[in-house]
Design an enzyme around this catalytic site. Sequence first.
Site, PDB file in Angstrom:
ATOM      1  N   GLU A 194      -1.210  -5.576   8.601  1.00 28.49           N
ATOM      2  CA  GLU A 194      -0.364  -5.021   9.662  1.00 28.49           C
ATOM      3  C   GLU A 194      -0.947  -5.295  11.045  1.00 28.49           C
ATOM      4  O   GLU A 194      -2.167  -5.273  11.222  1.00 28.49           O
ATOM      5  CB  GLU A 194      -0.229  -3.500   9.464  1.00 28.49           C
ATOM      6  CG  GLU A 194       0.447  -3.114   8.169  1.00 28.49           C
ATOM      7  CD  GLU A 194       0.607  -1.602   8.008  1.00 28.49           C
ATOM      8  OE1 GLU A 194       0.294  -0.846   8.951  1.00 28.49           O
ATOM      9  OE2 GLU A 194       1.055  -1.183   6.915  1.00 28.49           O
ATOM     10  N   ASP A 246      -1.068  -6.174  -0.314  1.00 26.70           N
ATOM     11  CA  ASP A 246      -1.446  -5.573   0.971  1.00 26.70           C
ATOM     12  C   ASP A 246      -2.952  -5.387   1.078  1.00 26.70           C
ATOM     13  O   ASP A 246      -3.603  -4.942   0.121  1.00 26.70           O
ATOM     14  CB  ASP A 246      -0.815  -4.166   1.080  1.00 26.70           C
ATOM     15  CG  ASP A 246       0.413  -4.152   1.968  1.00 26.70           C
ATOM     16  OD1 ASP A 246       0.631  -5.112   2.738  1.00 26.70           O
ATOM     17  OD2 ASP A 246       1.159  -3.163   1.888  1.00 26.70           O
ATOM     18  N   ASP A 293       0.834  -1.209   0.000  1.00 25.74           N
ATOM     19  CA  ASP A 293       0.000   0.000   0.000  1.00 25.74           C
ATOM     20  C   ASP A 293       0.869   1.260   0.000  1.00 25.74           C
ATOM     21  O   ASP A 293       0.351   2.377  -0.085  1.00 25.74           O
ATOM     22  CB  ASP A 293      -1.018  -0.002   1.153  1.00 25.74           C
ATOM     23  CG  ASP A 293      -0.368  -0.040   2.522  1.00 25.74           C
ATOM     24  OD1 ASP A 293       0.876  -0.159   2.599  1.00 25.74           O
ATOM     25  OD2 ASP A 293      -1.103   0.034   3.527  1.00 25.74           O
ATOM     26  N   GLU A 347       9.265  -4.083  10.108  1.00 22.13           N
ATOM     27  CA  GLU A 347       9.647  -2.768   9.554  1.00 22.13           C
ATOM     28  C   GLU A 347      10.117  -1.827  10.666  1.00 22.13           C
ATOM     29  O   GLU A 347       9.523  -1.780  11.752  1.00 22.13           O
ATOM     30  CB  GLU A 347       8.453  -2.137   8.815  1.00 22.13           C
ATOM     31  CG  GLU A 347       8.792  -0.751   8.244  1.00 22.13           C
ATOM     32  CD  GLU A 347       7.734  -0.181   7.306  1.00 22.13           C
ATOM     33  OE1 GLU A 347       6.750  -0.872   6.994  1.00 22.13           O
ATOM     34  OE2 GLU A 347       7.927   0.975   6.873  1.00 22.13           O
TER      35      GLU A 347
END
Length: 276
Positions: A120, A88, A49, A187
Amino acid sequence: MSVAHNSSRITIPQLVSRKGGEPIAILTAYTAPVARLVDPHVDAILVGDSLGMVVYGMTSTLTVTLDMMIAHGKAVVNASTHAAVVVDLPFGAYQASPEQAFTSAARVIVETGCDAVKLEGGAEMAETIAFLVGRGIPVMGHVGLIPQSVHVLGGYKARGREPKEAERILQGAIEIAAAGAFAMVIEGTIDPVSRAITEAVPVPTIGIGASAACDGQVLVIDDVLGMMGDFKPKLARRYVDLGSQISEAAKNYAADVKAHRFPGPENVYGIPKSST
Ligand code: KIV
């Protein structure tokens, strides 16, 4: 059941088997031409994304829609044959409930033909991940700096510096692996925490601004190609300065048009020889 299987695409179980082995190389791609170019070289392509910022000039990923992810996911699947393709799930398409996540993820799988989805979150997403995996949808997790939560986190700073936060990220990673995530992106998380996660979970970890100890790495293609101007994030390595080359090409083209050097005789259509 006998099944004709012509695709030589890397499978999700093949990626899982790389835990602790040859590092997994992943790049993002959002369009068919770029997917075609990176496909032979990487193990997976992520239709991230991040396309909101990279392709659409948005200021965050929060305004990316499911329809946008599906359109770009379809283009990347159509143009690739080797790498696994992961798409995503965008903000708002899965956080409400496992059922909402299944409806969104099923649309992505059915309408793009991709191999897996990514979402996420840590412990709070474990139930959702188990729900999707239990219904046949492979899920890549994403922990640490999770850009869809930027307003809660208060910015894009590296995570895990405080022991309490480091522990929360580690526990979240363990829980999403236990829930069935086949791999996870780490990340923007300090090196020792990324290493601890990589040691603690039985599935591949894919680092971006994380650690060389991760089982693989992912970068945003436009950072690799030098397409983001002066913006050079610490976590990326620029392998070519395509931005300058494109700018130079555009400048030379415009100069040629203005000086009547383009089009040349080779660029125009004459009368076919047979009709003279
Ligand atoms: O959206 C994206 O490109 C990502 C990568 C940065 C991992 O999630």
